[in-house]
Design an enzyme around this catalytic site. Structure first.
Site, PDB file in Angstrom:
ATOM      1  N   ALA A 178      -6.427 -21.670  56.556  1.00 54.81           N
ATOM      2  CA  ALA A 178      -5.037 -21.710  56.041  1.00 54.81           C
ATOM      3  C   ALA A 178      -5.299 -21.255  54.718  1.00 54.81           C
ATOM      4  CB  ALA A 178      -4.573 -22.800  56.065  1.00 54.81           C
ATOM      5  N   SER A 179      -4.715 -20.103  54.102  1.00 57.98           N
ATOM      6  CA  SER A 179      -5.053 -19.446  52.876  1.00 57.98           C
ATOM      7  C   SER A 179      -4.322 -20.486  51.808  1.00 57.98           C
ATOM      8  CB  SER A 179      -4.386 -18.085  52.580  1.00 57.98           C
ATOM      9  OG  SER A 179      -4.575 -17.283  53.668  1.00 57.98           O
TER      10      SER A 179
END
Length: 418
Positions: free
Chosen positions: A109-110
């Site tokens: 998840a950036s």
């Protein structure tokens, strides 16, 4: 901790996160994205198990709720999958299992800061038709849907399991996104044309189907990577001839598109006992092109399109404290630069193959210095049917690229046996 306590803790964490994101951007988020952040809860999209730290230690929400929540609402990326879903568990290397115990991140998840930076750079508004490449957890797709509107977002994920999980999360949250399991490099022609294409994985070469599926005047925004460094965002505007042009900006570090990966190791794939390299010396410290200065590394990587590097400390060679290896992605040429541990102006160089890679790296660094040490924001890229041409300041000043510009990535670039 009660459900009410959990909800209150999450609200506090999100408020702090939005403040940190605004500080990083230098301005508060646009109102539509702040509203989206409150509606599309990040905690609803991050899996129950994540992996923390350089050792990728598992963290389960049920066992460590506070650590999990802290990681989810920190302004940093969160690793959500390792080894393409093949968790090595507690296995140890050896015993016929060379991959045992080795962990590497394959999906994440950036970091929220870069997520919102990209969303604002893409200028997504209500009614925009958006193609996202790399669904991951589905959170970014959910944010897009909250602003672009229901049915306007299509997201492609190469991993069928991740695609199914993300699709289920989006449906559970009442967000209408078309999630497709497939090759992101091919885009998704069935829902074209799009006004925006946003990639959440980095590329070394912009796939032409992306430009074919975005309308003229539309925007393609993608993280960028060269074999030399993963760094930079590329924002292209599509033209009416099927090409595009645009500039880089100095942000991002995303995982590479799976289709552009390769796996190379110095002693397994490149250097052979039969190789007889040519020797010389250099006054340029090898760390000048590999460490600290991201602008230098970005420029060198843009010029040396198919060259990668890795350091080998204590290589068990008399008089050598550290050795910098360089190699081409086709494994036909290599170079080594030796540091004796004391000198700062005299280094031994060894080069093998049809190309002299250290000479190329020196020339690329000297070019960067001569041009006033430009950062990524001074570089751009023009994409046509016949090639992808990087330039400095404006399109009629192409940079002197060497090599093939191969789009294959390098993973596991370590020295030693193998």
């Amino acid at each position: 901790m009660t459900a009410s306590d959990n909800a209150a803790s999450e609200r506090v964490a999100l408020r702090d996160l939005l403040g940190a994101v605004g500080a990083g951007l230098g301005t508060p988020l646009r109102p539509e994205w702040e509203r989206a952040a409150w509606v599309v809860r990040r905690s609803a999209f991050v899996p129950e198990r994540i992996y923390l730290g350089e050792e990728l230690v598992p963290c389960d929400r049920g066992r460590e709720p506070e650590n999990w929540l802290r990681a989810v609402y920190g302004d940093h990326s969160v690793v959500t999958q390792i080894n393409d879903g093949e968790d090595p568990g507690d296995r140890e290397p050896g015993n016929g299992d060379p991959g045992g115990g080795e962990r590497w991140a394959s999906s994440s998840a950036s970091a929220p800061g870069i997520v919102f930076r990209m969303l604002e750079m893409a200028e997504v508004t209500e009614g925009c038709r958006v193609l996202e490449i790399g669904t991951g957890t589905g959170w970014n797709a959910g944010l897009l849907a909250a602003v672009a509107g229901p049915g306007n977002v299509t997201s492609v994920e190469v991993d069928p399991a991740l695609a199914a999980e993300a699709g289920a999360r989006l449906r559970r949250e009442g967000l209408r996104v078309a999630v497709v399991a497939g090759d992101g490099a091919a885009g998704y022609a069935d829902h074209a044309p799009y006004d925006r294409l946003i990639a959440t994985c980095s590329v070394r070469s912009v796939p032409h189907p992306w430009l074919e599926q975005v309308r003229p005047g539309g925007i393609v925004l993608t993280p960028w990577e060269s074999p030399w460094i993963c760094y930079g965002l590329l924002r292209l505007t599509v033209d009416d001839a099927g090409g595009a042009a645009g500039r880089f900006s100095p942000h991002s570090a995303f995982m590479l598109m799976r289709q552009q990966r390769t796996d190379l190791r110095i002693f397994r794939d490149v250097v052979r006992d039969t190789h007889r390299p040519d020797g010389s010396t250099t006054a340029l410290p090898p760390w000048r092109v590999t460490e600290d200065d991201l602008a230098a590394r970005f420029a060198v990587g843009l010029l040396l399109r198919d060259v990668w590097w890795t350091w080998h400390d204590n290589p068990e060679v008399d008089g050598v404290a550290s050795r910098l290896w360089l190699a081409t992605t086709d494994a036909t040429s290599w170079a080594a630069v030796d540091w004796d541990g004391t000198s700062d102006d005299h280094f031994a160089v060894w080069q093998y193959g049809p190309r002299r890679l250290w000479d190329e790296a020196e020339a690329a660094y000297a070019w960067w210095v001569r041009h006033d040490r430009p950062g990524p924001e001074r570089f751009g890229l023009t994409v046509t049917a016949t090639g992808q041409i990087p330039w400095l300041d404006h399109a009629d000043r192409p940079v002197p690229v060497t090599g093939t510009g191969a789009a294959g990535a390098v993973t596991g670039t370590v020295t030693g046996a193998g």
